[in-house]
Design an enzyme around this catalytic site. Structure first.
Site, mmCIF file in Angstrom:
data_model
loop_
_atom_site.group_PDB
_atom_site.id
_atom_site.type_symbol
_atom_site.label_atom_id
_atom_site.label_comp_id
_atom_site.label_asym_id
_atom_site.label_seq_id
_atom_site.Cartn_x
_atom_site.Cartn_y
_atom_site.Cartn_z
ATOM 1 N N HIS A 14 0.868 -1.200 0.000
ATOM 2 C CA HIS A 14 0.000 0.000 0.000
ATOM 3 C C HIS A 14 0.893 1.235 0.000
ATOM 4 C CE1 HIS A 14 -3.815 2.121 1.588
ATOM 5 N NE2 HIS A 14 -2.943 3.059 1.246
ATOM 6 N N HIS A 16 1.369 5.428 -1.828
ATOM 7 C CA HIS A 16 0.970 6.528 -2.710
ATOM 8 C C HIS A 16 2.232 7.102 -3.344
ATOM 9 C CE1 HIS A 16 -3.141 6.676 -0.993
ATOM 10 N NE2 HIS A 16 -2.507 6.212 0.073
ATOM 11 N N LEU A 17 2.356 6.935 -4.650
ATOM 12 C CA LEU A 17 3.537 7.472 -5.344
ATOM 13 C C LEU A 17 3.239 8.793 -6.040
ATOM 14 C CD1 LEU A 17 5.367 4.387 -6.923
ATOM 15 C CD2 LEU A 17 5.799 5.533 -4.737
ATOM 16 N N ASN A 42 -5.427 7.134 -6.083
ATOM 17 C CA ASN A 42 -6.172 8.371 -5.777
ATOM 18 C C ASN A 42 -5.458 9.605 -6.327
ATOM 19 O OD1 ASN A 42 -4.136 8.033 -3.806
ATOM 20 N ND2 ASN A 42 -5.274 9.193 -2.273
ATOM 21 N N LYS A 100 -9.607 -0.535 -5.590
ATOM 22 C CA LYS A 100 -9.664 0.114 -4.280
ATOM 23 C C LYS A 100 -11.013 0.785 -4.066
ATOM 24 C CE LYS A 100 -7.948 2.091 -0.470
ATOM 25 N NZ LYS A 100 -6.798 2.940 -0.228
ATOM 26 N N HIS A 137 -10.469 1.211 1.990
ATOM 27 C CA HIS A 137 -10.263 2.247 3.010
ATOM 28 C C HIS A 137 -11.471 2.150 3.929
ATOM 29 C CE1 HIS A 137 -8.673 6.184 4.529
ATOM 30 N NE2 HIS A 137 -9.864 6.117 5.095
ATOM 31 N N HIS A 175 -4.563 -0.422 6.121
ATOM 32 C CA HIS A 175 -4.050 0.420 7.220
ATOM 33 C C HIS A 175 -4.943 0.382 8.475
ATOM 34 C CE1 HIS A 175 -6.875 3.066 5.207
ATOM 35 N NE2 HIS A 175 -6.032 3.415 4.275
ATOM 36 N N ASP A 248 1.412 2.752 3.474
ATOM 37 C CA ASP A 248 0.558 3.932 3.264
ATOM 38 C C ASP A 248 1.388 5.208 3.212
ATOM 39 O OD1 ASP A 248 -1.770 5.270 2.692
ATOM 40 O OD2 ASP A 248 -2.452 5.394 4.760
HETATM 41 O O1 DOR Z 1 -3.450 9.836 5.374
HETATM 42 C C1 DOR Z 1 -3.803 9.473 4.272
HETATM 43 N N1 DOR Z 1 -3.266 10.006 3.157
HETATM 44 N N2 DOR Z 1 -4.753 8.541 4.178
HETATM 45 C C2 DOR Z 1 -5.288 8.199 2.998
HETATM 46 O O2 DOR Z 1 -6.170 7.375 2.988
HETATM 47 C C3 DOR Z 1 -4.868 8.876 1.750
HETATM 48 C C4 DOR Z 1 -3.527 9.418 1.883
HETATM 49 C C5 DOR Z 1 -3.146 10.376 0.783
HETATM 50 O O3 DOR Z 1 -3.374 10.057 -0.377
HETATM 51 O O4 DOR Z 1 -2.578 11.420 1.089
HETATM 52 ZN ZN ZN Z 2 -3.398 5.038 1.493
#
Ligand code: DOR
Ligand code: ZN
Length: 341
Positions: A14, A16-17, A42, A100, A137, A175, A248
């Site tokens: 998990h 976020h790039l 996202n 997701k 989520h 998470h 995450d």
């Molecule tokens: O803290 C978070 N940041 N939780 C998430 O579910 C998304 C993530 C983000 O994309 O910044």
């Molecule tokens: Zn996440």
């Protein structure tokens, strides 16, 4: 005392790039530590079609420094309008590893998320048929539900029903932050698992709120009381194949976190393994680290285990105050393990 630990190469289930300049900045940190990673979709706009997924995969590969052996695993972002055929096509073509579910408005980049899971039941049924995992989520967004209770309420209002009605669907509860989530996943059938972040192993909500408000400790789901941190920690180090590594890591430029309305997300990618192994060391179960980091995830997803190894050794890692424009998790702290070169 074990001073060196060599494990099969781990994966991050998990992360976020992002995209653009942030992707170019952060991809190296994940690719340096992990063989594969589940890349969250996202973006703005989100990754919803197979074409968008393939294009994003190519941008990630272009952002990874030459010489690093790293495979991004792309995920589709479910909306009220997702179609079973599009999900199946993306999965068949090897573009989408999973999909997701963001409840609409639950977190960063979730504005296009699902307003009611009843609307995507045909998609979820098809995913169960074709063996495509659902990543969730797990927080309700109802305004009358306290932010600290949103995960536990999601289990009651949504997750229990999904697990009951879709027994063939592999579900990752992402998470997790509460004892309720640990208990639910532990008691659920083998098709239900969970990822655990470094921050939810290290900090409780005091880290965010005592002595001043600390935006770099703020993420969603938000860190909970100490009793919940201890439950999540016990799950991570338990050796259960239902719990595995998912950072995450969620980078936001410093000015967007240190603001009147700061973004949710903790950037932990640069020192993720050092952060996790410290927990297994403190709990006296270094022998269980490999399962959590490198085996439980691929086994759940039905993917091959990585070949090759990484070695961690006892030694000081000073975490810098900044990594580019982003403040990393553990900024200014010294961790007790380092990656051996
Ligand atoms: O803290 C978070 N940041 N939780 C998430 O579910 C998304 C993530 C983000 O994309 O910044
Ligand atoms: Zn996440």
């Amino acid at each position: 005392m074990t001073d060196r630990l060599t494990i099969r190469r781990p994966d991050d289930w998990h992360v976020h790039l992002r995209d653009g300049a942030m992707l170019d900045h952060v991809a190296q940190y994940t690719a340096r530590q992990f063989a594969r990673a589940i890349i969250m979709p996202n973006l703005s706009p989100p990754v919803t079609t197979a074409e968008e997924g393939a294009a994003y995969r190519d941008r990630i590969n272009a952002a990874v420094p030459a010489g690093l052996d790293f495979t991004p695993l792309i995920v589709a972002y479910l909306t009220d309008h997702s179609s079973p055929d599009e999900m199946a096509r993306g999965h068949d073509e090897g573009i989408f590893t999973a999909a997701k579910l963001y409840p609409a408005h639950a977190t960063t980049g979730s504005a296009h998320g699902v307003t009611d899971v009843a609307k995507i039941m045909p998609v979820l049924e098809r995913m169960a048929d074709i063996g495509m995992p659902l990543l969730i989520h797990g927080e309700v967004t109802d305004h009358d539900v306290d932010i600290f209770d949103r995960e536990a309420v999601f289990i009651e209002r949504t997750l229990k029903g999904l697990v009951r009605d879709l027994p063939g669907l592999r579900i990752v509860f992402e998470h997790i932050t509460t004892s309720e989530a640990v208990d639910f996943v532990t008691a659920a059938p083998a098709n239900v698992a969970a990822t655990i972040t470094p921050q939810h192993l290290h900090i409780n909500r005091n880290a965010m709120l005592v002595g001043g408000i600390r935006p770099h400790a703020y993420c969603l789901p938000v860190a909970k009381r100490e009793q919940h941190r201890l439950a999540v920690r016990a799950a991570a180090v338990s050796g259960s194949p239902k719990f595995f590594l998912g950072t995450d890591s969620a980078p936001h430029a410093v000015h967007t976190k240190e603001a009147a309305c700061g973004c949710a997300g903790i950037f932990n990618a640069p020192y993720a393994l050092e952060s996790y192994i410290q927990v297994f060391d403190e709990e006296g179960v270094l022998d269980r680290f490999e399962g959590f980091a490198s085996e439980h995830g691929p086994n759940f997803y039905g993917l091959p285990l990585n070949t090759g190894t990484v070695t961690l050794e006892r030694g000081e890692t000073l975490v810098p105050e900044r990594v580019g424009e982003v403040v990393p998790f553990h900024a200014g702290e010294t961790l007790g393990w380092r990656l051996a070169s």
